[in-house]
Design a protein around this motif. Structure first.
Motif, PDB file in Angstrom:
ATOM      1  N   LEU A 295     101.008   9.413  22.767  1.00  0.00           N
ATOM      2  CA  LEU A 295      99.657   9.177  22.254  1.00  0.00           C
ATOM      3  C   LEU A 295      98.777  10.406  22.490  1.00  0.00           C
ATOM      4  CD1 LEU A 295      99.053   5.481  23.346  1.00  0.00           C
ATOM      5  CD2 LEU A 295      99.237   6.340  21.010  1.00  0.00           C
ATOM      6  N   ALA A 296      98.953  11.040  23.646  1.00  0.00           N
ATOM      7  CA  ALA A 296      98.197  12.272  23.907  1.00  0.00           C
ATOM      8  C   ALA A 296      98.617  13.383  22.946  1.00  0.00           C
ATOM      9  CB  ALA A 296      98.400  12.701  25.360  1.00  0.00           C
ATOM     10  N   VAL A 297      99.930  13.502  22.704  1.00  0.00           N
ATOM     11  CA  VAL A 297     100.417  14.515  21.756  1.00  0.00           C
ATOM     12  C   VAL A 297      99.908  14.214  20.349  1.00  0.00           C
ATOM     13  CG1 VAL A 297     102.486  15.515  20.702  1.00  0.00           C
ATOM     14  CG2 VAL A 297     102.456  15.011  23.156  1.00  0.00           C
ATOM     15  N   ALA A 298      99.950  12.932  19.960  1.00  0.00           N
ATOM     16  CA  ALA A 298      99.488  12.548  18.627  1.00  0.00           C
ATOM     17  C   ALA A 298      98.003  12.842  18.447  1.00  0.00           C
ATOM     18  CB  ALA A 298      99.764  11.062  18.386  1.00  0.00           C
ATOM     19  N   ALA A 299      97.205  12.618  19.499  1.00  0.00           N
ATOM     20  CA  ALA A 299      95.773  12.926  19.415  1.00  0.00           C
ATOM     21  C   ALA A 299      95.565  14.424  19.208  1.00  0.00           C
ATOM     22  CB  ALA A 299      95.067  12.445  20.675  1.00  0.00           C
ATOM     23  N   ALA A 300      96.314  15.241  19.950  1.00  0.00           N
ATOM     24  CA  ALA A 300      96.203  16.691  19.768  1.00  0.00           C
ATOM     25  C   ALA A 300      96.723  17.115  18.388  1.00  0.00           C
ATOM     26  CB  ALA A 300      96.981  17.407  20.872  1.00  0.00           C
ATOM     27  N   TYR A 301      97.762  16.452  17.913  1.00  0.00           N
ATOM     28  CA  TYR A 301      98.360  16.760  16.604  1.00  0.00           C
ATOM     29  C   TYR A 301      97.343  16.514  15.478  1.00  0.00           C
ATOM     30  CZ  TYR A 301     102.035  16.891  13.029  1.00  0.00           C
ATOM     31  OH  TYR A 301     102.829  17.209  11.942  1.00  0.00           O
ATOM     32  N   ARG A 302      96.593  15.428  15.607  1.00  0.00           N
ATOM     33  CA  ARG A 302      95.598  15.116  14.554  1.00  0.00           C
ATOM     34  C   ARG A 302      94.484  16.161  14.494  1.00  0.00           C
ATOM     35  NH1 ARG A 302      96.025   9.978  16.785  1.00  0.00           N
ATOM     36  NH2 ARG A 302      93.983  10.212  17.795  1.00  0.00           N
ATOM     37  N   ARG A 303      94.215  16.786  15.635  1.00  0.00           N
ATOM     38  CA  ARG A 303      93.122  17.773  15.663  1.00  0.00           C
ATOM     39  C   ARG A 303      93.539  19.155  15.151  1.00  0.00           C
ATOM     40  NH1 ARG A 303      92.042  14.966  20.618  1.00  0.00           N
ATOM     41  NH2 ARG A 303      93.208  16.536  21.794  1.00  0.00           N
ATOM     42  N   LEU A 304      94.836  19.336  14.943  1.00  0.00           N
ATOM     43  CA  LEU A 304      95.303  20.632  14.457  1.00  0.00           C
ATOM     44  C   LEU A 304      95.014  20.783  12.974  1.00  0.00           C
ATOM     45  CD1 LEU A 304      98.774  20.878  16.242  1.00  0.00           C
ATOM     46  CD2 LEU A 304      96.645  22.035  16.884  1.00  0.00           C
ATOM     47  N   GLY A 305      94.737  21.991  12.548  1.00  0.00           N
ATOM     48  CA  GLY A 305      94.563  22.248  11.131  1.00  0.00           C
ATOM     49  C   GLY A 305      95.889  22.427  10.453  1.00  0.00           C
ATOM     50  N   ALA A 306      95.862  22.636   9.169  1.00  0.00           N
ATOM     51  CA  ALA A 306      97.110  22.789   8.384  1.00  0.00           C
ATOM     52  C   ALA A 306      97.914  23.982   8.849  1.00  0.00           C
ATOM     53  CB  ALA A 306      96.785  22.903   6.896  1.00  0.00           C
ATOM     54  N   ASP A 307      97.224  24.993   9.424  1.00  0.00           N
ATOM     55  CA  ASP A 307      97.939  26.169   9.874  1.00  0.00           C
ATOM     56  C   ASP A 307      98.370  26.073  11.332  1.00  0.00           C
ATOM     57  OD1 ASP A 307      95.456  26.204  10.980  1.00  0.00           O
ATOM     58  OD2 ASP A 307      95.005  28.308  10.495  1.00  0.00           O
TER      59      ASP A 307
ATOM     60  N   ALA B  83      95.060  26.456  32.318  1.00  0.00           N
ATOM     61  CA  ALA B  83      93.634  26.567  32.055  1.00  0.00           C
ATOM     62  C   ALA B  83      93.348  26.823  30.592  1.00  0.00           C
ATOM     63  CB  ALA B  83      93.035  27.675  32.905  1.00  0.00           C
ATOM     64  N   CYS B  84      94.337  27.275  29.860  1.00  0.00           N
ATOM     65  CA  CYS B  84      94.124  27.604  28.458  1.00  0.00           C
ATOM     66  C   CYS B  84      94.221  26.371  27.576  1.00  0.00           C
ATOM     67  CB  CYS B  84      95.155  28.641  28.034  1.00  0.00           C
ATOM     68  SG  CYS B  84      94.956  29.210  26.342  1.00  0.00           S
ATOM     69  N   GLU B  85      95.282  25.622  27.669  1.00  0.00           N
ATOM     70  CA  GLU B  85      95.420  24.385  26.911  1.00  0.00           C
ATOM     71  C   GLU B  85      96.444  23.490  27.574  1.00  0.00           C
ATOM     72  OE1 GLU B  85      96.683  25.097  22.948  1.00  0.00           O
ATOM     73  OE2 GLU B  85      98.277  26.426  23.520  1.00  0.00           O
ATOM     74  N   ASP B  86      96.282  22.201  27.479  1.00  0.00           N
ATOM     75  CA  ASP B  86      97.172  21.279  28.154  1.00  0.00           C
ATOM     76  C   ASP B  86      98.501  21.181  27.409  1.00  0.00           C
ATOM     77  OD1 ASP B  86      97.067  18.992  26.178  1.00  0.00           O
ATOM     78  OD2 ASP B  86      94.941  19.235  26.641  1.00  0.00           O
ATOM     79  N   LEU B  87      99.484  20.624  28.097  1.00  0.00           N
ATOM     80  CA  LEU B  87     100.830  20.578  27.547  1.00  0.00           C
ATOM     81  C   LEU B  87     100.920  19.702  26.302  1.00  0.00           C
ATOM     82  CD1 LEU B  87     103.004  20.399  30.785  1.00  0.00           C
ATOM     83  CD2 LEU B  87     102.608  22.361  29.288  1.00  0.00           C
ATOM     84  N   ALA B  88     100.116  18.637  26.236  1.00  0.00           N
ATOM     85  CA  ALA B  88     100.152  17.798  25.037  1.00  0.00           C
ATOM     86  C   ALA B  88      99.759  18.609  23.807  1.00  0.00           C
ATOM     87  CB  ALA B  88      99.211  16.605  25.212  1.00  0.00           C
ATOM     88  N   ARG B  89      98.756  19.468  23.972  1.00  0.00           N
ATOM     89  CA  ARG B  89      98.344  20.307  22.843  1.00  0.00           C
ATOM     90  C   ARG B  89      99.414  21.343  22.519  1.00  0.00           C
ATOM     91  NH1 ARG B  89      92.679  23.727  22.629  1.00  0.00           N
ATOM     92  NH2 ARG B  89      92.806  24.361  20.442  1.00  0.00           N
ATOM     93  N   VAL B  90     100.076  21.850  23.564  1.00  0.00           N
ATOM     94  CA  VAL B  90     101.159  22.814  23.341  1.00  0.00           C
ATOM     95  C   VAL B  90     102.278  22.157  22.539  1.00  0.00           C
ATOM     96  CG1 VAL B  90     102.940  24.194  24.474  1.00  0.00           C
ATOM     97  CG2 VAL B  90     100.617  24.148  25.401  1.00  0.00           C
ATOM     98  N   GLU B  91     102.681  20.948  22.944  1.00  0.00           N
ATOM     99  CA  GLU B  91     103.765  20.275  22.231  1.00  0.00           C
ATOM    100  C   GLU B  91     103.351  19.911  20.809  1.00  0.00           C
ATOM    101  OE1 GLU B  91     107.176  16.866  22.730  1.00  0.00           O
ATOM    102  OE2 GLU B  91     105.770  17.244  24.365  1.00  0.00           O
TER     103      GLU B  91
END
Length: 397
Positions: free
Chosen positions: A382-394, A333-341
């Motif tokens: 592709l799901a991981v890459a989408a989440a990766y692009r949304r991450l900030g520098a930190d 419920a907190c964040e999906d696995l693609a965002r975790v990876e």
């Protein structure tokens, strides 16, 4: 309706001729299909008034475009039948190809003789025949053409329709069905023209200058236009699937590139061949499906190398959890696995750049290795890459 055939349809058919020109002489089937569309394009190109006048002045026959248009139609029907026979890949009767060629030549000669010896030529252009529409020789001339075109259309319809079951489902079968429908439309058109030719009689009207007004008939314009559109769809839908797939793969490579570039910079040994820039990817014109799979698996291989590089004392924070003593599964419920990876890969790449061990991945990632097939792995990355692009520098979203 005249502009439909005068400008739009010739432009469409010439587009197909130019598009298929590079492969026109690779196989007999491609050669026959290209010749059929070239004949159609040449016949339709006789319609504009300046072409009619130019050919009339050149030959001294005011309505020569009438004959050229019908000869082009006979040639197109012949080459289309040759194409059907080639793509069916079934044995045919001995000398059948010679019989088709002989029939096409006989029809062409008959039309030429009737045109030169029997038809009146006192009106300009391809519609000059309308001035004598009730003439028996005009009817005979049109019946010869309509008979030849009806037989060719019926034959093409039967062959394409009977062959559809042998074609795999999908775009290719849709294309074959369109070609069969084009044959049916051509047959319907010629049957309608039989009725129109034999029942209209001498119904031509003349303007104030004494010139014949072309006979206006909506069905006679729409049916051949529909036939040509179906022909174009039949030969373009299957290749269009390849084009769509190429564009889809290019877009996927574009989306994967930021993540792929970062992880292979950290783990360059997983790259197959020479690393490519985004611009070079876009300018590469070839099948990209294999390259796309290589990119996805390169990211996965890099992730596995980074996992082996972990010190086992720290895990990447997930969902605001800053505890480093132990790694706990991240609540779904907190964040999906693609965002975790994606968050862990960002941290691992940053640590590798500082010559530090990669952080231990969250326990939630222990049960996932992406997809079980290349297609699933690409979708996951592709799901991981989408989440990766949304991450900030930190590493935070």
């Amino acid at each position: 309706m005249r502009p439909l055939f005068t400008w739009l349809m010739p432009s469409l058919i010439w587009g197909v001729v130019l598009w298929r020109a590079p492969t026109a002489f690779t196989t007999r089937a491609n050669r026959a299909l290209w010749a059929a569309f070239t004949a159609i394009a040449l016949g339709l190109s006789c319609r504009p008034a300046f072409v009619e006048r130019g050919l009339g002045d050149l030959t001294g026959i005011r309505d020569v475009t009438q004959l050229l248009k019908h000869l082009a139609g006979v040639a197109a029907a012949y080459f289309l039948l040759e194409y059907v026979q080639e793509v069916r890949r079934r044995p045919e009767r001995p000398r059948a190809a010679r019989v088709r060629l002989l029939l096409a030549v006989v029809v062409g000669v008959a039309l030429s003789l009737l045109f030169v010896l029997a038809l009146p030529h006192d009106a300009d252009g391809g519609f000059g025949i309308d001035a004598h529409f009730g003439d028996p020789w005009v009817k005979a001339y049109l019946c010869v053409f309509n008979t030849a075109f009806a037989l060719a259309s019926a034959r093409a319809m039967v062959l394409f329709w009977s062959n559809r079951a042998a074609v795999p489902r999908g775009a290719l079968r849709v294309g074959v069905n369109c070609l069969a429908a084009a044959g049916a439309t051509g047959l319907l058109y010629t049957l309608y023209r039989y009725w129109f030719t034999l029942t209209k009689g001498d119904s031509t009207r003349f303007d104030a200058a004494g010139k014949p007004i072309p006979l206006q008939d909506t069905a006679s314009e729409l049916l051949p236009a529909l036939m040509l559109v179906l022909l174009v769809l039949g030969v373009t839908i299957p290749p269009a699937r390849t084009v769509v797939g190429y564009l889809r793969d290019q877009y996927a490579l574009w989306r994967l590139h930021p993540l792929w570039a970062d992880v292979v910079a950290a783990v360059p040994q997983v790259v197959l061949g020479t690393p490519s820039s985004r611009l070079r990817d876009v300018l590469t014109v070839r099948d990209r499906s294999v390259e796309l799979a290589h990119r996805a698996f390169a990211i996965r291989d890099a992730a596995l190398v980074l996992r082996e590089d972990t010190q086992g004392t720290e895990c990447a924070p997930a969902c605001g959890d800053t505890r480093a003593a132990e790694c706990v599964p991240t609540p779904a419920a907190c964040e999906d696995l693609a965002r975790v990876e994606a968050r862990w890969l960002r941290a691992a790449v940053r640590h590798r750049a500082r010559d530090l061990p990669a952080p231990t991945p969250p326990a939630a990632l222990a049960a996932t290795t992406g997809g079980r097939t290349p297609r699933e792995e690409i979708a996951w990355m592709l799901a991981v890459a989408a989440a990766y692009r949304r991450l900030g520098a930190d590493g935070t979203a």
